[in-house]
Design an enzyme around this catalytic site. Structure first.
Site, PDB file in Angstrom:
ATOM      1  N   HIS A 143      34.069  17.854   0.711  1.00  0.00           N
ATOM      2  CA  HIS A 143      34.800  17.766   1.982  1.00  0.00           C
ATOM      3  C   HIS A 143      34.440  18.981   2.844  1.00  0.00           C
ATOM      4  O   HIS A 143      34.219  20.073   2.335  1.00  0.00           O
ATOM      5  CB  HIS A 143      36.307  17.728   1.730  1.00  0.00           C
ATOM      6  CG  HIS A 143      37.095  17.420   2.963  1.00  0.00           C
ATOM      7  ND1 HIS A 143      37.366  18.369   3.914  1.00  0.00           N
ATOM      8  CD2 HIS A 143      37.625  16.261   3.416  1.00  0.00           C
ATOM      9  CE1 HIS A 143      38.042  17.805   4.905  1.00  0.00           C
ATOM     10  NE2 HIS A 143      38.215  16.527   4.631  1.00  0.00           N
ATOM     11  N   GLU A 146      32.637  11.869   7.546  1.00  0.00           N
ATOM     12  CA  GLU A 146      33.777  12.527   8.180  1.00  0.00           C
ATOM     13  C   GLU A 146      33.274  13.610   9.134  1.00  0.00           C
ATOM     14  O   GLU A 146      33.088  14.760   8.730  1.00  0.00           O
ATOM     15  CB  GLU A 146      34.660  13.181   7.121  1.00  0.00           C
ATOM     16  CG  GLU A 146      35.173  12.210   6.074  1.00  0.00           C
ATOM     17  CD  GLU A 146      36.516  12.652   5.523  1.00  0.00           C
ATOM     18  OE1 GLU A 146      37.353  11.786   5.310  1.00  0.00           O
ATOM     19  OE2 GLU A 146      36.722  13.858   5.353  1.00  0.00           O
TER      20      GLU A 146
HETATM   21  P1  PGA Z   1      42.751  13.451   9.136  1.00  0.00           P
HETATM   22  O1  PGA Z   1      41.931  14.038   7.891  1.00  0.00           O
HETATM   23  O2  PGA Z   1      42.880  11.965   8.919  1.00  0.00           O
HETATM   24  O3  PGA Z   1      44.081  14.143   9.066  1.00  0.00           O
HETATM   25  O4  PGA Z   1      41.971  13.789  10.371  1.00  0.00           O
HETATM   26  C1  PGA Z   1      40.780  13.374   7.466  1.00  0.00           C
HETATM   27  C2  PGA Z   1      40.106  14.057   6.326  1.00  0.00           C
HETATM   28  O5  PGA Z   1      39.920  15.280   6.342  1.00  0.00           O
HETATM   29  O6  PGA Z   1      39.720  13.368   5.375  1.00  0.00           O
END
Ligand code: PGA
Length: 263
Positions: free
Chosen positions: A102, A174
């Protein structure tokens, strides 16, 4: 098409809060609940903090419809790695998914392409599903290099895997500019090229391609209609059980929409 709809709680929730969320979602999935008829192709998953992993597993039970994951795991099976948790430990606590790479871990905790590759292998070695996160910062997007950047992150983490191993990998795209409080929801046209690039690099080779970053109840359905998107990986919107349950309902409806448009 299989759809993966999951949430990571990041560094949130006490045990009581974890219990409440899990009970609410299980009640919705149970006979008579609002999600009792959730289609088979929808795969719900939840990734709590480590402290709540075993608790949530206990509530879900073995072979639960809802898969459980961890937000990180070390590549070694055991040893002198203070503060870390291994894949065998995560598996022992009930995890079936290991989130890897992540952007918050890459930015704050020194996660590199090399460590993501080691962690993907560790997850596969123990029979767990790696959920590899990739995503570009604002500057890369501004330079028009998003697709190349995320493909490179994926290639680095997945280098040397054979077809059977690749077929067990989930990738979540992401974009960093879309994540969290300071992120902005992506426009659908911004997602087309990155997903096409991943799908072209790994044609029908992966288990799924998810999207994450400011997913909410207004944009979830549109995101699921972007070509090659086969799931949502959600933070804030899914941290309350009602939000997550609604996302699952929307995902079930999204598939009905596309079936209707094919008819
Ligand atoms: P968010 O987070 O939906 O709060 O933007 C997404 C993530 O970091 O997976």
């Amino acid at each position: 098409m299989d759809l993966w709809i999951g949430t990571s709680w990041k560094m949130n929730k006490t045990l009581d809060q974890a219990r409440d969320w899990t009970r609410d979602v299980l009640a919705a999935l149970a006979p008579g609940g609002t999600l009792a008829d959730l289609p088979e192709h929808i795969h719900p998953f939840v990734i709590p903090s480590f402290t709540a992993t075993a608790l949530v597993h206990g509530l879900l039970g073995e072979d639960s419809r809802m898969a459980l994951g961890v937000q990180n795991a070390h590549w070694e099976d055991a040893g002198a790695w203070t503060g870390e948790v291994s894949v065998p430990q995560a598996k022992d606590a009930g995890a079936r998914i290991v989130e890897i790479g992540h952007s918050e871990r890459r930015e704050h905790f020194g996660e590199t392409v090399e460590t993501t590759a080691l962690k993907v292998r560790a997850a596969l070695r123990h029979g767990l599903t790696p959920l590899l996160c990739v995503g570009e910062p604002d500057a890369v997007k501004a330079a028009g290099e998003s697709a190349a950047y995320i493909v490179e992150q994926a290639e680095g983490a997945l280098a040397g895997l054979d077809e059977a191993e690749l077929s067990r990998v989930l990738i979540a795209y992401e974009p960093i500019w879309a994540i969290g409080e300071s992120g902005r929801p992506a426009r659908m046209e911004e997602l087309v090229e990155p997903f096409a690039a991943l799908a072209t690099r790994y044609p029908n080779q992966l288990r799924g391609l998810l999207y994450g970053g400011s997913v909410n109840l207004d944009n979830a359905r549109d995101i699921l209609s972007v070509p090659h998107v086969s799931g949502l990986f959600v933070g804030r919107t899914a941290w309350n059980s009602a939000g997550y349950i609604e996302l699952l309902r929307l995902a079930a409806g999204a598939q009905e929409d596309s079936a209707a448009s094919i008819d």
